[in-house]
Design a protein around this motif. Structure first.
Motif, PDB file in Angstrom:
ATOM      1  N   THR A 328       0.813  -1.226   0.000  1.00 24.85           N
ATOM      2  CA  THR A 328       0.000   0.000   0.000  1.00 24.85           C
ATOM      3  C   THR A 328       0.843   1.272   0.000  1.00 24.85           C
ATOM      4  OG1 THR A 328      -0.125  -0.014   2.433  1.00 24.85           O
ATOM      5  CG2 THR A 328      -1.863  -1.183   1.210  1.00 24.85           C
ATOM      6  N   TYR A 329       2.173   1.141   0.171  1.00 25.40           N
ATOM      7  CA  TYR A 329       3.089   2.288   0.161  1.00 25.40           C
ATOM      8  C   TYR A 329       2.729   3.311   1.243  1.00 25.40           C
ATOM      9  CZ  TYR A 329       4.204   0.210  -4.332  1.00 25.40           C
ATOM     10  OH  TYR A 329       4.556  -0.685  -5.314  1.00 25.40           O
ATOM     11  N   VAL A 330       2.355   2.823   2.404  1.00 24.97           N
ATOM     12  CA  VAL A 330       1.999   3.656   3.546  1.00 24.97           C
ATOM     13  C   VAL A 330       3.072   3.504   4.624  1.00 24.97           C
ATOM     14  CG1 VAL A 330       0.351   3.923   5.457  1.00 24.97           C
ATOM     15  CG2 VAL A 330      -0.478   3.583   3.126  1.00 24.97           C
ATOM     16  N   PRO A 331       3.495   4.599   5.289  1.00 26.58           N
ATOM     17  CA  PRO A 331       4.474   4.504   6.381  1.00 26.58           C
ATOM     18  C   PRO A 331       3.840   3.909   7.634  1.00 26.58           C
ATOM     19  CG  PRO A 331       3.758   6.771   6.114  1.00 26.58           C
ATOM     20  CD  PRO A 331       3.143   5.997   4.983  1.00 26.58           C
ATOM     21  N   TYR A 332       3.701   2.597   7.647  1.00 26.41           N
ATOM     22  CA  TYR A 332       2.901   1.923   8.667  1.00 26.41           C
ATOM     23  C   TYR A 332       3.530   2.003  10.054  1.00 26.41           C
ATOM     24  CZ  TYR A 332       6.218  -1.954   8.153  1.00 26.41           C
ATOM     25  OH  TYR A 332       7.364  -2.708   8.115  1.00 26.41           O
ATOM     26  N   PHE A 333       4.883   1.931  10.146  1.00 33.22           N
ATOM     27  CA  PHE A 333       5.529   1.984  11.458  1.00 33.22           C
ATOM     28  C   PHE A 333       5.351   3.372  12.069  1.00 33.22           C
ATOM     29  CE2 PHE A 333       8.990   2.238  14.530  1.00 33.22           C
ATOM     30  CZ  PHE A 333       8.917   1.000  15.143  1.00 33.22           C
ATOM     31  N   ALA A 334       5.486   4.430  11.252  1.00 27.63           N
ATOM     32  CA  ALA A 334       5.240   5.787  11.732  1.00 27.63           C
ATOM     33  C   ALA A 334       3.795   5.936  12.199  1.00 27.63           C
ATOM     34  CB  ALA A 334       5.547   6.806  10.632  1.00 27.63           C
ATOM     35  N   GLY A 335       2.877   5.288  11.469  1.00 22.22           N
ATOM     36  CA  GLY A 335       1.476   5.329  11.880  1.00 22.22           C
ATOM     37  C   GLY A 335       1.241   4.632  13.203  1.00 22.22           C
ATOM     38  N   LEU A 336       1.950   3.539  13.455  1.00 24.01           N
ATOM     39  CA  LEU A 336       1.814   2.825  14.730  1.00 24.01           C
ATOM     40  C   LEU A 336       2.349   3.663  15.885  1.00 24.01           C
ATOM     41  CD1 LEU A 336       2.816  -0.810  13.667  1.00 24.01           C
ATOM     42  CD2 LEU A 336       0.534   0.019  14.297  1.00 24.01           C
ATOM     43  N   VAL A 337       3.454   4.371  15.659  1.00 25.27           N
ATOM     44  CA  VAL A 337       4.000   5.249  16.707  1.00 25.27           C
ATOM     45  C   VAL A 337       2.996   6.358  17.036  1.00 25.27           C
ATOM     46  CG1 VAL A 337       5.795   6.953  17.223  1.00 25.27           C
ATOM     47  CG2 VAL A 337       6.403   4.765  16.156  1.00 25.27           C
ATOM     48  N   GLN A 338       2.430   6.970  15.993  1.00 27.97           N
ATOM     49  CA  GLN A 338       1.434   8.028  16.198  1.00 27.97           C
ATOM     50  C   GLN A 338       0.228   7.494  16.968  1.00 27.97           C
ATOM     51  OE1 GLN A 338       0.052  11.203  13.146  1.00 27.97           O
ATOM     52  NE2 GLN A 338      -1.313   9.474  12.824  1.00 27.97           N
ATOM     53  N   LEU A 339      -0.225   6.312  16.617  1.00 29.62           N
ATOM     54  CA  LEU A 339      -1.357   5.713  17.308  1.00 29.62           C
ATOM     55  C   LEU A 339      -1.028   5.433  18.765  1.00 29.62           C
ATOM     56  CD1 LEU A 339      -4.178   4.414  17.305  1.00 29.62           C
ATOM     57  CD2 LEU A 339      -3.109   2.289  16.513  1.00 29.62           C
ATOM     58  N   GLY A 340       0.186   4.942  19.020  1.00 32.87           N
ATOM     59  CA  GLY A 340       0.580   4.644  20.394  1.00 32.87           C
ATOM     60  C   GLY A 340       0.570   5.877  21.280  1.00 32.87           C
ATOM     61  N   ILE A 341       1.120   7.003  20.785  1.00 33.84           N
ATOM     62  CA  ILE A 341       1.117   8.235  21.568  1.00 33.84           C
ATOM     63  C   ILE A 341      -0.312   8.737  21.771  1.00 33.84           C
ATOM     64  CG2 ILE A 341       1.937  10.631  21.665  1.00 33.84           C
ATOM     65  CD1 ILE A 341       4.302   9.778  19.927  1.00 33.84           C
ATOM     66  N   SER A 342      -1.134   8.609  20.730  1.00 31.28           N
ATOM     67  CA  SER A 342      -2.533   9.039  20.832  1.00 31.28           C
ATOM     68  C   SER A 342      -3.284   8.250  21.903  1.00 31.28           C
ATOM     69  CB  SER A 342      -3.233   8.867  19.480  1.00 31.28           C
ATOM     70  OG  SER A 342      -2.587   9.595  18.467  1.00 31.28           O
ATOM     71  N   LEU A 343      -3.075   6.934  21.938  1.00 32.00           N
ATOM     72  CA  LEU A 343      -3.754   6.112  22.937  1.00 32.00           C
ATOM     73  C   LEU A 343      -3.306   6.481  24.346  1.00 32.00           C
ATOM     74  CD1 LEU A 343      -3.737   2.584  21.234  1.00 32.00           C
ATOM     75  CD2 LEU A 343      -5.507   4.345  21.193  1.00 32.00           C
ATOM     76  N   LEU A 344      -2.031   6.797  24.508  1.00 31.52           N
ATOM     77  CA  LEU A 344      -1.538   7.218  25.819  1.00 31.52           C
ATOM     78  C   LEU A 344      -2.226   8.506  26.259  1.00 31.52           C
ATOM     79  CD1 LEU A 344       0.519   6.697  28.102  1.00 31.52           C
ATOM     80  CD2 LEU A 344       2.150   8.099  26.830  1.00 31.52           C
ATOM     81  N   MET A 345      -2.406   9.433  25.328  1.00 34.75           N
ATOM     82  CA  MET A 345      -3.070  10.693  25.661  1.00 34.75           C
ATOM     83  C   MET A 345      -4.554  10.498  25.959  1.00 34.75           C
ATOM     84  SD  MET A 345      -1.396  13.540  23.122  1.00 34.75           S
ATOM     85  CE  MET A 345       0.266  14.171  23.430  1.00 34.75           C
ATOM     86  N   ILE A 346      -5.184   9.529  25.316  1.00 39.98           N
ATOM     87  CA  ILE A 346      -6.585   9.244  25.615  1.00 39.98           C
ATOM     88  C   ILE A 346      -6.745   8.857  27.083  1.00 39.98           C
ATOM     89  CG2 ILE A 346      -8.438   7.562  25.225  1.00 39.98           C
ATOM     90  CD1 ILE A 346      -7.687   7.585  22.261  1.00 39.98           C
ATOM     91  N   PHE A 347      -5.805   8.076  27.599  1.00 37.22           N
ATOM     92  CA  PHE A 347      -5.874   7.641  28.992  1.00 37.22           C
ATOM     93  C   PHE A 347      -5.501   8.757  29.964  1.00 37.22           C
ATOM     94  CE2 PHE A 347      -5.643   3.489  26.952  1.00 37.22           C
ATOM     95  CZ  PHE A 347      -6.527   2.744  27.715  1.00 37.22           C
ATOM     96  N   MET A 348      -4.659   9.702  29.526  1.00 34.76           N
ATOM     97  CA  MET A 348      -4.105  10.692  30.456  1.00 34.76           C
ATOM     98  C   MET A 348      -4.706  12.091  30.324  1.00 34.76           C
ATOM     99  SD  MET A 348      -0.056   9.666  30.267  1.00 34.76           S
ATOM    100  CE  MET A 348       0.366  10.930  31.459  1.00 34.76           C
ATOM    101  N   GLY A 349      -5.282  12.428  29.160  1.00 32.72           N
ATOM    102  CA  GLY A 349      -5.673  13.806  28.901  1.00 32.72           C
ATOM    103  C   GLY A 349      -7.157  14.057  28.969  1.00 32.72           C
ATOM    104  N   SER A 350      -7.528  15.321  28.700  1.00 31.20           N
ATOM    105  CA  SER A 350      -8.926  15.733  28.587  1.00 31.20           C
ATOM    106  C   SER A 350      -9.052  16.589  27.332  1.00 31.20           C
ATOM    107  CB  SER A 350      -9.374  16.526  29.809  1.00 31.20           C
ATOM    108  OG  SER A 350      -8.720  17.789  29.851  1.00 31.20           O
ATOM    109  N   PHE A 351     -10.261  16.758  26.842  1.00 28.20           N
ATOM    110  CA  PHE A 351     -10.491  17.476  25.598  1.00 28.20           C
ATOM    111  C   PHE A 351      -9.934  18.898  25.662  1.00 28.20           C
ATOM    112  CE2 PHE A 351     -13.234  20.277  23.024  1.00 28.20           C
ATOM    113  CZ  PHE A 351     -12.953  19.770  21.767  1.00 28.20           C
TER     114      PHE A 351
END
Length: 439
Positions: A328-351
């Motif tokens: 698919t020519y998508v930077p999948y590992f970079a996408g996984l890193v972005q998702l990981g940080i996002s999930l951490l913020m979901i648990f720790m942050g507020s809108f």
């Protein structure tokens, strides 16, 4: 040896325009009306804040579009700063985008998405975090299927998210109103200082207008970036400003100020007044589509940042971050890193915390971008510029002054949040020099 697959130029004007509008039009138009009205306590000042917020964003878009057309590289604003000021400023913006801006947007909007799902289906609050996580993860998976899939979904989401907005505008303008909307004189609510109310209201609109510069990140995958990129930015922001002003006018003529101020369900309640009980559910569905499309826009453009930086070996673990899926020519590992940080913020942050911090950090770099326009005009007058900002130098100066206003007011009114944002950004300095030393 098999060559490394390269990014494909598959994104056309409509997909680019959809990415601008789809990324910007998210939860802000529905959720920030409560904060703006709460700050101004005035119909006239509320509308003025929305219009001036759009005009300021449009001036910024007009200015940045010249840089985007002259330097159409994947990585967007990072490349503009690097080209103008050198490696470190460009790296720091990339670092802030990777660590704060894109993950915070994805996390904040996933939290809002989950909140609306709970309200729509009357679910228990125990499902709040799982739904938010599933929202972010599902869009990451969608974008792993390819840029063309992500761009196509963005176009579809834009069409569907504009339908409820159009219905609210058309029927809301025609519906009779028992609320008096005063457009003149422009003044703050009783016992409020005009400039404090105005600055707070304007700041509240900025998240609703945020996301416009993300389109530059996919310039390397656009068919004709020199021609289509400025059109996408200018056309998209003009339409967004018009939509926001009209939608907020409908809210103001439907509900009194005391029912709008601080009320996160104001959009649903306004729809109930216009359409009846079913209107609230209709708007909730519209918000879900709108927010989901916005998260897709941030996911699509955000994962290209670490990929672009890793392609130049500017980050630790660059070998992994620059990998593209062979199919698919998508930077999948970079996408996984972005998702990981996002999930951490979901648990720790507020809108509110996440959105306020990302807006502040981004506008620091936005001001640097607007200044770069003057630097390059003077330093490289022969640089090929397929598009030149109209009204030069007035338009870029307005963008600079407005950006400085946002940064200074945030520092004065939310000092702790500003320090956290600056601190996370400056953490990139030892990372930058440490990586260079190891190499």
């Amino acid at each position: 040896m098999k060559s490394q697959p390269s990014l494909k130029r598959e994104i056309g004007l409509f997909s680019a325009l959809s990415t601008v509008m789809g990324t910007v039009i998210g939860g802000g138009v529905f959720f920030k009306v409560a904060a703006v009205v709460g700050a101004t306590q005035s119909t006239s000042l509320t509308l003025l804040a929305w219009v001036l917020g759009g005009l300021l964003t449009l001036c910024g878009g007009l200015s940045a579009a010249e840089l985007a057309a002259a330097i159409p590289k994947t990585g967007g604003a990072i490349k503009y700063l690097e080209y103008t000021y050198g490696k470190l400023p460009g790296f720091l913006m990339g670092w802030a985008l990777i660590l704060v801006y894109y993950p915070a947007n994805i996390a904040a909007l996933s939290i809002i998405f989950s909140t609306q799902v709970l309200n729509l289906f009357n679910l228990s609050a125990i499902w709040h975090i799982p739904i938010a996580v599933a929202c972010a993860a599902s869009l990451a998976g969608l974008n792993f299927l390819g840029a063309q899939v992500g761009g196509a979904f963005q176009s579809i989401a834009l069409i569907f998210k504009l339908i409820p907005l159009a219905i609210i505008v058309i029927f809301g303008l025609l519906a009779p109103s028992n609320v008096s909307v005063s457009l003149w004189p422009v003044s703050a609510g009783a016992h409020l200082d005009f400039w404090h109310a105005f600055s707070s209201g304007l700041l509240a609109t900025m998240f609703a207008y945020d996301g416009w510069i993300s389109i530059g990140n996919i310039a390397g995958e656009m068919k004709s970036p020199e021609k289509d990129l400025p059109k996408a930015i200018i056309g998209g922001l003009t339409l967004i400003t018009l939509i926001y002003a009209i939608v907020n006018f409908v809210f103001l003529k439907t509900l009194p100020l005391d029912q709008l101020a601080g009320n996160q369900n104001a959009a649903s309640q306004a729809a109930q007044v216009i359409f009846g009980p079913a209107g609230g559910k209709l708007v909730t569905v519209g918000i879900l589509i709108s927010v989901y499309g916005a998260i897709n826009g941030y996911t699509l453009t955000g994962m290209r940042i670490p990929f672009a930086m890793a392609s130049e070996d500017a980050l630790p673990f660059s070998q992994q971050l620059k990998k593209l899926s062979p199919h698919t020519y998508v930077p999948y590992f970079a996408g996984l890193v972005q998702l990981g940080i996002s999930l951490l913020m979901i648990f720790m942050g507020s809108f509110d915390t996440l959105t306020d911090m990302l807006v502040f950090v981004m506008w620091i770099f936005n001001v640097m971008l607007f200044v770069a326009l003057f630097v390059l005009r003077r330093r490289e007058p022969q640089l090929k510029r397929p598009y030149r900002v109209p009204g030069y130098p007035v338009i870029p100066i307005i963008a600079i002054v407005g950006g400085l206003f946002i940064v200074v007011v945030t520092i004065v009114t939310q000092t702790g949040l500003a320090l956290v944002g600056v601190g996370l950004t400056l953490l990139g300095i030892p990372v930058y020099y440490g990586h260079r030393y190891r190499n």
